[in-house]
Design an enzyme around this catalytic site. Structure first.
Site, short mmCIF file in Angstrom:
data_model
loop_
_atom_site.label_atom_id
_atom_site.label_comp_id
_atom_site.label_asym_id
_atom_site.label_seq_id
_atom_site.Cartn_x
_atom_site.Cartn_y
_atom_site.Cartn_z
CD GLU A 102 -2.87 1.32 0.33
OE1 GLU A 102 -2.45 1.58 -0.81
OE2 GLU A 102 -4.07 1.29 0.62
CG ASP A 103 -0.86 4.88 -1.52
OD1 ASP A 103 -1.54 4.31 -0.64
OD2 ASP A 103 -1.35 5.70 -2.31
CG ASP A 106 -4.81 9.60 6.26
OD1 ASP A 106 -4.30 10.09 7.25
OD2 ASP A 106 -5.62 10.21 5.55
CG PHE A 156 -2.74 16.02 1.03
CD1 PHE A 156 -3.61 14.94 1.14
CD2 PHE A 156 -2.32 16.41 -0.23
CE1 PHE A 156 -4.05 14.27 0.01
CE2 PHE A 156 -2.77 15.75 -1.37
CZ PHE A 156 -3.64 14.68 -1.25
P1 IMP Z 1 -7.05 5.63 4.93
O1 IMP Z 1 -8.22 4.71 4.70
O2 IMP Z 1 -7.50 6.90 5.62
O3 IMP Z 1 -5.92 4.98 5.67
O4 IMP Z 1 -6.58 6.15 3.53
C1 IMP Z 1 -5.77 5.51 2.68
C2 IMP Z 1 -5.81 6.11 1.29
O5 IMP Z 1 -6.03 7.53 1.30
C3 IMP Z 1 -4.46 5.92 0.63
O6 IMP Z 1 -4.38 4.69 -0.03
C4 IMP Z 1 -4.37 7.11 -0.29
O7 IMP Z 1 -4.97 6.79 -1.53
C5 IMP Z 1 -5.19 8.19 0.38
N1 IMP Z 1 -4.33 9.17 1.12
C6 IMP Z 1 -4.22 9.30 2.46
N2 IMP Z 1 -3.37 10.29 2.78
C7 IMP Z 1 -2.91 10.80 1.61
C8 IMP Z 1 -1.97 11.86 1.28
O8 IMP Z 1 -1.38 12.55 2.14
N3 IMP Z 1 -1.76 12.08 -0.04
C9 IMP Z 1 -2.38 11.36 -1.02
N4 IMP Z 1 -3.25 10.37 -0.76
C10 IMP Z 1 -3.52 10.09 0.55
#
Ligand code: IMP
Length: 179
Positions: A102-103, A106, A156
């Site tokens: 995963e990238d 968050d 971000f």
């Molecule tokens: P989570 O479900 O909140 O953990 O979000 C995960 C997804 O949100 C990641 O796979 C990203 O696609 C997107 N995301 C979260 N933070 C960032 C950021 O700082 N920049 C770009 N995409 C983000």
């Protein structure tokens, strides 16, 4: 590295491509040690993780496979809210040792849902490899991240596969939004 503009927002240099590669080599080594006899299947979560997955997989030297999937958003019921379902996973993962690539983690909601769905599909074990982790943004309990390349504060970012409104994925380095 200079400040850049993506659409209406300004971003400043944050993590250089050299630092990214160093961190990737470190976790790849851990995976080569931990998973040597497990014949894992790596699953890259598109689109964001494509660059990370490519660089990480070049450093993996154990018997393994790689495949790709997406998390597709759809509106759930009022109680489940915004739900994401796995889409495009072609391989049978029953009884397999899976490593999700995963990238960024968050809030953690996406990852919890990925793990749940992969287990429902019969994975024997699910490990997580994430390029970035924002510990301060975490909204879920007991999410175990097995391989974290770089921890970052709750801000971000774009670059190295991560986008702002689909732009910025092509940047070699990672940039953070300027206040
Ligand atoms: P989570 O479900 O909140 O953990 O979000 C995960 C997804 O949100 C990641 O796979 C990203 O696609 C997107 N995301 C979260 N933070 C960032 C950021 O700082 N920049 C770009 N995409 C983000």
């Amino acid at each position: 590295m200079n400040t850049i503009q993506v659409k209406d927002k300004v971003f400043k240099p944050f993590i250089s491509s050299e630092k990214i590669q160093e961190a990737i080599c470190r976790i790849a080594q851990q995976m080569n040690n931990d998973l040597a006899d497990k014949n894992p299947i790596f699953i890259c979560v598109l689109n964001g993780a494509f660059m990370f997955a490519a660089d990480l997989y070049k450093e993996i030297n154990i018997d393994s496979e790689i495949t790709f999937m997406r998390m597709k958003s759809y509106e759930g019921t009022q109680t489940t809210g915004h739900v994401k379902a796995i889409s495009g996973l072609m391989e049978n993962i029953e009884g397999r040792n899976v490593v999700v690539i995963e990238d960024i983690v968050d809030t953690g909601y996406t990852m919890v849902s990925i793990i749940e769905q992969l287990k429902e599909k019969g994975a024997a074990d699910v490990k997580i490899a994430t390029l970035l982790h924002k510990p301060e943004a975490c909204k879920v309990e007991n999410l175990k991240l097995d391989y974290v390349a770089i921890e970052i504060p709750n801000a971000f970012i774009v670059g190295y596969g991560l986008d702002y409104d689909e732009l910025g994925r092509n940047l070699k380095d990672i940039y953070v939004i300027a206040e």
